[in-house]
Scaffold this motif. Structure first.
Motif, short mmCIF file in Angstrom:
data_model
loop_
_atom_site.label_atom_id
_atom_site.label_comp_id
_atom_site.label_asym_id
_atom_site.label_seq_id
_atom_site.Cartn_x
_atom_site.Cartn_y
_atom_site.Cartn_z
N LEU A 160 -55.34 15.20 56.61
CA LEU A 160 -55.50 14.63 57.94
C LEU A 160 -56.13 13.25 57.93
O LEU A 160 -55.80 12.39 58.75
CB LEU A 160 -56.36 15.57 58.80
CG LEU A 160 -55.77 16.96 59.05
CD1 LEU A 160 -56.83 17.88 59.63
CD2 LEU A 160 -54.56 16.89 59.96
N LEU A 161 -57.02 12.99 56.96
CA LEU A 161 -57.76 11.73 56.94
C LEU A 161 -57.10 10.67 56.06
O LEU A 161 -57.18 9.48 56.35
CB LEU A 161 -59.19 11.96 56.44
CG LEU A 161 -60.08 12.81 57.35
CD1 LEU A 161 -61.41 13.10 56.65
CD2 LEU A 161 -60.33 12.13 58.69
N GLU A 208 -46.54 16.29 62.64
CA GLU A 208 -47.77 16.24 63.44
C GLU A 208 -48.27 17.67 63.63
O GLU A 208 -47.54 18.54 64.09
CB GLU A 208 -47.47 15.59 64.79
CG GLU A 208 -48.70 15.03 65.48
CD GLU A 208 -49.24 13.78 64.79
OE1 GLU A 208 -50.46 13.62 64.78
OE2 GLU A 208 -48.44 13.00 64.27
N GLN A 240 -61.02 6.78 56.67
CA GLN A 240 -61.07 6.27 58.04
C GLN A 240 -61.17 7.45 59.01
O GLN A 240 -60.80 8.59 58.71
CB GLN A 240 -59.80 5.47 58.33
CG GLN A 240 -59.66 4.21 57.49
CD GLN A 240 -60.76 3.20 57.76
OE1 GLN A 240 -61.05 2.90 58.92
NE2 GLN A 240 -61.38 2.69 56.71
N CYS A 241 -61.66 7.13 60.22
CA CYS A 241 -61.82 8.17 61.24
C CYS A 241 -60.47 8.55 61.83
O CYS A 241 -59.49 7.80 61.76
CB CYS A 241 -62.76 7.69 62.33
SG CYS A 241 -64.45 7.40 61.73
N SER A 242 -60.41 9.73 62.43
CA SER A 242 -59.18 10.27 62.99
C SER A 242 -59.42 10.66 64.45
O SER A 242 -60.50 11.16 64.80
CB SER A 242 -58.73 11.50 62.19
OG SER A 242 -57.74 12.22 62.90
N LEU A 293 -58.02 13.17 65.84
CA LEU A 293 -57.77 14.60 65.95
C LEU A 293 -59.06 15.35 66.27
O LEU A 293 -60.17 14.88 65.98
CB LEU A 293 -57.15 15.12 64.66
CG LEU A 293 -55.76 14.56 64.32
CD1 LEU A 293 -55.36 14.98 62.91
CD2 LEU A 293 -54.72 15.03 65.33
N LYS A 334 -66.07 11.83 61.27
CA LYS A 334 -64.68 11.49 60.95
C LYS A 334 -63.70 11.83 62.07
O LYS A 334 -62.63 11.22 62.16
CB LYS A 334 -64.23 12.22 59.68
CG LYS A 334 -65.02 11.85 58.42
CD LYS A 334 -64.83 10.39 58.05
CE LYS A 334 -65.59 10.06 56.77
NZ LYS A 334 -65.52 8.59 56.48
N PHE A 335 -64.02 12.82 62.90
CA PHE A 335 -63.09 13.27 63.93
C PHE A 335 -63.66 13.03 65.33
O PHE A 335 -64.87 12.87 65.51
CB PHE A 335 -62.75 14.75 63.74
CG PHE A 335 -61.97 15.04 62.49
CD1 PHE A 335 -60.61 14.80 62.44
CD2 PHE A 335 -62.61 15.54 61.36
CE1 PHE A 335 -59.88 15.06 61.29
CE2 PHE A 335 -61.90 15.79 60.20
CZ PHE A 335 -60.52 15.55 60.16
#
Length: 312
Positions: free
Chosen positions: A159-160, A167, A247-249, A251, A276-277
């Motif tokens: 995911l990151l 998706e 990097q941040c997500s 989600l 991160k999320f």
């Protein structure tokens, strides 16, 4: 308890999931041994097959309700295998989801050095190859993702740092790995031991409040590795900074974490996830330990209700 199947023989007899119809006698014996035949759900059809990832033969398994409304793709934890996840599978089928799972390289019925990996990138490749399996089977969307411990860490990496295609639907992280408990000491031990030892004896921990599960794990599960390879610890040591630098997500995963978890550094891990999320939905459970997929029934009932509310 006698072992009714032989892992290598069973694996070599398997075909791709898409080409599989009926399970062999040994495949049926394997499912019965771990309760994966799900006697309470006679309408569910199951398949057991294999696929290749980076030249390693991996074993996958599919459970199909009559008219599935989506799919749960399930990743197990370190030392684990599909056979230990019948409670999660049963829950997902109750939501009318198909369930696709596989044994990680070196785990369960899959080939590869036992419980070892040279680089966590191999887990990402295996996940991508599992997505290809799901696509070849035309499994219904959305594809929800669920990972326990190291399986959760593999999903974090996807995911990151990866290309999240397809998706994902809901993302479920059960006691996800970012770094293990007492990581500083473990890392020091690795640097001291790795030049001299390729593996150390495994210590079984009380990672669940269910004593029957702990007894089965240590004394009756023929697929349990008995050593901790130093190569795996080295691969994890190189992987942790990759997650910390990601990097941040945007989600919003669903995270379940036991507050008596003595396997992962859960306070640190939750802080990383919150960074991160975008506002991950976190359920903390006092008294729950690490192996949430096999925690006491009262604990499972609590977090399954939490997850069901969001997946519905």
């Amino acid at each position: 308890m006698p072992q009714p199947f032989q892992a290598e023989r069973l694996r070599s007899s398997l075909r791709p999931l898409a080409a599989t119809t009926n399970l062999s006698a040994e495949g049926l014996a394997y499912q019965r041994y771990y309760g994966l035949d799900l006697p309470g759900q006679p309408q569910v059809r199951s398949r057991l097959g294999r696929f290749s990832s980076s030249g390693v033969e991996l074993v996958s398994q599919l459970w199909l309700p009559p008219e599935p409304q989506g799919t749960l793709i399930l990743l197990h934890g370190y030392y684990d295998h599909m056979g230990l996840y019948r409670h999660v599978i049963d829950w997902a089928l109750g939501l009318n989801l198909a369930v696709l799972a596989f044994d990680l390289p070196g785990h369960g019925l899959s080939a590869g050095p036992r419980a070892s990996i040279d680089d966590f990138a191999a887990y990402q490749q295996a996940l991508q190859d599992l997505f290809a399996e799901a696509a070849s089977l035309d499994l219904p969307q959305p594809w929800h993702l669920c990972g326990q411990s190291t399986g959760g860490g593999i999903l974090l990496d996807f995911l990151l740092n990866g290309e999240p295609r397809p998706e994902p639907g809901a993302i479920v992280l059960l006691a996800p790995l970012v770094r293990p408990r007492a990581w500083g000491l473990s890392k020091l031990s690795y640097h001291l031991l790795s030049p001299f030892k390729s593996a150390i004896p495994r210590r079984f921990s009380a990672n669940s409040t269910d004593p029957a599960f702990l007894d089965f794990l240590q004394h009756h599960d023929p697929l349990q590795p008995r050593t901790l390879p130093t190569a795996w610890v080295g691969a994890m040591a190189r992987w942790i900074p990759r997650i910390e630098r990601a990097q941040c997500s945007p989600l919003q995963p669903l995270v379940v974490q036991g507050e008596d978890d003595m396997t992962v550094d859960w306070r640190y891990n939750l802080a990383v996830l919150e960074q991160k999320f975008d506002q991950p939905n976190i359920l903390r459970i006092p008294g729950a330990r690490h192996h949430l997929a096999n925690e006491h029934e009262d604990i499972r009932r609590r977090y399954f209700a939490f997850l069901s509310e969001h997946l519905r």
